[in-house]
Design a protein around this motif. Structure first.
Motif, PDB file in Angstrom:
ATOM      1  N   ARG A  72       0.827  -1.191   0.000  1.00  0.00           N
ATOM      2  CA  ARG A  72       0.000   0.000   0.000  1.00  0.00           C
ATOM      3  C   ARG A  72       0.866   1.248   0.000  1.00  0.00           C
ATOM      4  N   ALA A  73       0.344   2.284  -0.648  1.00  0.00           N
ATOM      5  CA  ALA A  73       1.001   3.588  -0.627  1.00  0.00           C
ATOM      6  C   ALA A  73      -0.050   4.661  -0.428  1.00  0.00           C
ATOM      7  N   ALA A  74       0.383   5.787   0.097  1.00  0.00           N
ATOM      8  CA  ALA A  74      -0.470   6.964   0.230  1.00  0.00           C
ATOM      9  C   ALA A  74       0.258   8.147  -0.374  1.00  0.00           C
ATOM     10  N   SER A  75      -0.508   9.100  -0.888  1.00  0.00           N
ATOM     11  CA  SER A  75       0.074  10.308  -1.452  1.00  0.00           C
ATOM     12  C   SER A  75      -0.778  11.505  -1.076  1.00  0.00           C
ATOM     13  N   SER A  76      -0.147  12.677  -1.025  1.00  0.00           N
ATOM     14  CA  SER A  76      -0.862  13.929  -0.818  1.00  0.00           C
ATOM     15  C   SER A  76      -0.443  14.906  -1.896  1.00  0.00           C
ATOM     16  N   ALA A  77      -1.314  15.871  -2.154  1.00  0.00           N
ATOM     17  CA  ALA A  77      -1.043  16.807  -3.240  1.00  0.00           C
ATOM     18  C   ALA A  77      -1.638  18.169  -2.924  1.00  0.00           C
ATOM     19  N   LEU A  78      -1.308  19.126  -3.759  1.00  0.00           N
ATOM     20  CA  LEU A  78      -1.813  20.479  -3.594  1.00  0.00           C
ATOM     21  C   LEU A  78      -3.313  20.563  -3.830  1.00  0.00           C
ATOM     22  N   ASP A  79      -3.940  19.488  -4.334  1.00  0.00           N
ATOM     23  CA  ASP A  79      -5.394  19.468  -4.529  1.00  0.00           C
ATOM     24  C   ASP A  79      -6.148  19.141  -3.238  1.00  0.00           C
ATOM     25  N   ALA A  80      -5.416  18.972  -2.114  1.00  0.00           N
ATOM     26  CA  ALA A  80      -5.980  18.726  -0.781  1.00  0.00           C
ATOM     27  C   ALA A  80      -6.521  17.312  -0.599  1.00  0.00           C
ATOM     28  N   TYR A  81      -6.232  16.414  -1.538  1.00  0.00           N
ATOM     29  CA  TYR A  81      -6.672  15.027  -1.405  1.00  0.00           C
ATOM     30  C   TYR A  81      -5.521  14.125  -0.959  1.00  0.00           C
ATOM     31  N   ILE A  82      -5.864  13.153  -0.125  1.00  0.00           N
ATOM     32  CA  ILE A  82      -4.991  12.027   0.183  1.00  0.00           C
ATOM     33  C   ILE A  82      -5.500  10.855  -0.644  1.00  0.00           C
TER      34      ILE A  82
END
Length: 306
Positions: A72-82
């Motif tokens: 599993r991996a998680a990511s965050s971005a400038l779009d405010a979504y995880i």
């Protein structure tokens, strides 16, 4: 004392600067980029080969994290979504709308059940991966939480903040365990040792410090970078540390002697945002605004470093 050589580089791994990297125990190097993509790569003798392109974010990806099991991996971005990813199938398996600047950086818990996010307000949110709901908010009373990390044993989550503060929380008790001092400017990277005993922090003050997590005592200071320290990682045996920064260098340090053993001055042509060790062996990689992934491997007799 281990020496590393770098002969392998994957140029144009993304279409824009690469801002984050993690190396999964299943062998995949996971990267996040300003080009809005999360990608994974496999490292072979002959080079670095792309495995998955994970689409979903609508703005630049600021951080990536992997579970200890490697699936599993998680990511965050400038779009405010995880966003949550299955690394075996290369598919999105969940998303969390964290709200504006409520998920600048993320870290998956070792068991993959929680994901921590650092917020502009200075707090650390813990999210339930299976339901996508917020489990709790850990309050620092401080400024912008610029980086977060779970300890490998799952007992602690640390965050580095604007202005130099570092906070370590007890996950089960949901309370602050200790506040660490030692930096005068923004802390952009935090990394636990694999035995969860030490916490490494890197700052805009050009220094890395290492603290004993249990006592809160600073036990080392690593000085050598000439600009912001952007990334740091322990090797699997906790005998070496790799760091990188906006001075475009990658540095390797011996934990026992507290000395810099190697400096890679020509590894990248732009600031280096992240470093990650292979959990299964004696190699690590770095990523940069120059859009490349560079691999470093333990030297064999007679080889020459970059």
């Amino acid at each position: 004392m281990s020496q590393y050589v770098s002969r392998t580089v994957h140029e144009d791994a993304h279409e824009d600067g690469i801002w984050s990297v993690a190396w999964s125990s299943n062998g995949q190097v996971v990267t996040g980029s300003c080009d809005e993509l999360v990608q994974t790569f496999m490292v072979h003798r002959q080079g670095i080969e792309k495995k998955h392109t994970l689409k979903g974010h609508r703005l630049g990806v600021t951080s990536v994290s992997v579970s200890s099991e490697g699936n599993r991996a998680a990511s965050s971005a400038l779009d405010a979504y995880i966003r949550l990813w299955d690394l075996e199938r290369g598919e999105e398996v969940g998303s969390i709308d964290a709200g504006p600047v409520e998920a600048w950086t993320v870290s998956l818990s070792p068991d993959g059940k929680l994901v921590a996010s650092g917020t502009q307000g200075g707090n650390v949110n813990l999210w339930n991966v299976s339901t996508g709901t917020k489990a709790t908010t850990l309050q620092t009373g401080g400024k912008f939480a610029m980086c977060v990390a779970f300890s490998p044993n799952g007992k602690y989550v640390a965050c580095g903040a604007e202005g130099g503060a570092v906070y370590v929380f007890d996950v089960d008790k949901q309370k602050l365990a200790t506040s660490l001092t030692g930096h005068s400017l923004n802390v952009r990277t935090v990394a636990f040792s694999n035995d969860s005993t030490y916490l490494l922090t890197g700052s805009d003050d050009t220094r890395c410090t290492m603290h004993d997590v249990h006592t809160g005592t600073q036990v080392a200071c690593f000085e050598g970078h000439t600009a912001w320290v952007l990334g740091a990682s322990f090797d699997p045996l906790d005998t070496h540390i790799a760091t990188c920064g906006s001075d475009t260098t990658v540095r390797l340090w011996d934990v026992a002697s507290r000395q810099c053993t190697q400096t890679f001055n020509d590894a990248h042509s732009d600031q280096v945002w992240g470093v990650a060790f292979d959990p299964q062996g004696s190699r690590f990689c770095s990523v940069s605004d120059d859009k490349t992934i560079r691999l470093y491997e333990a030297a064999v007799p007679g080889s020459t470093a970059l």
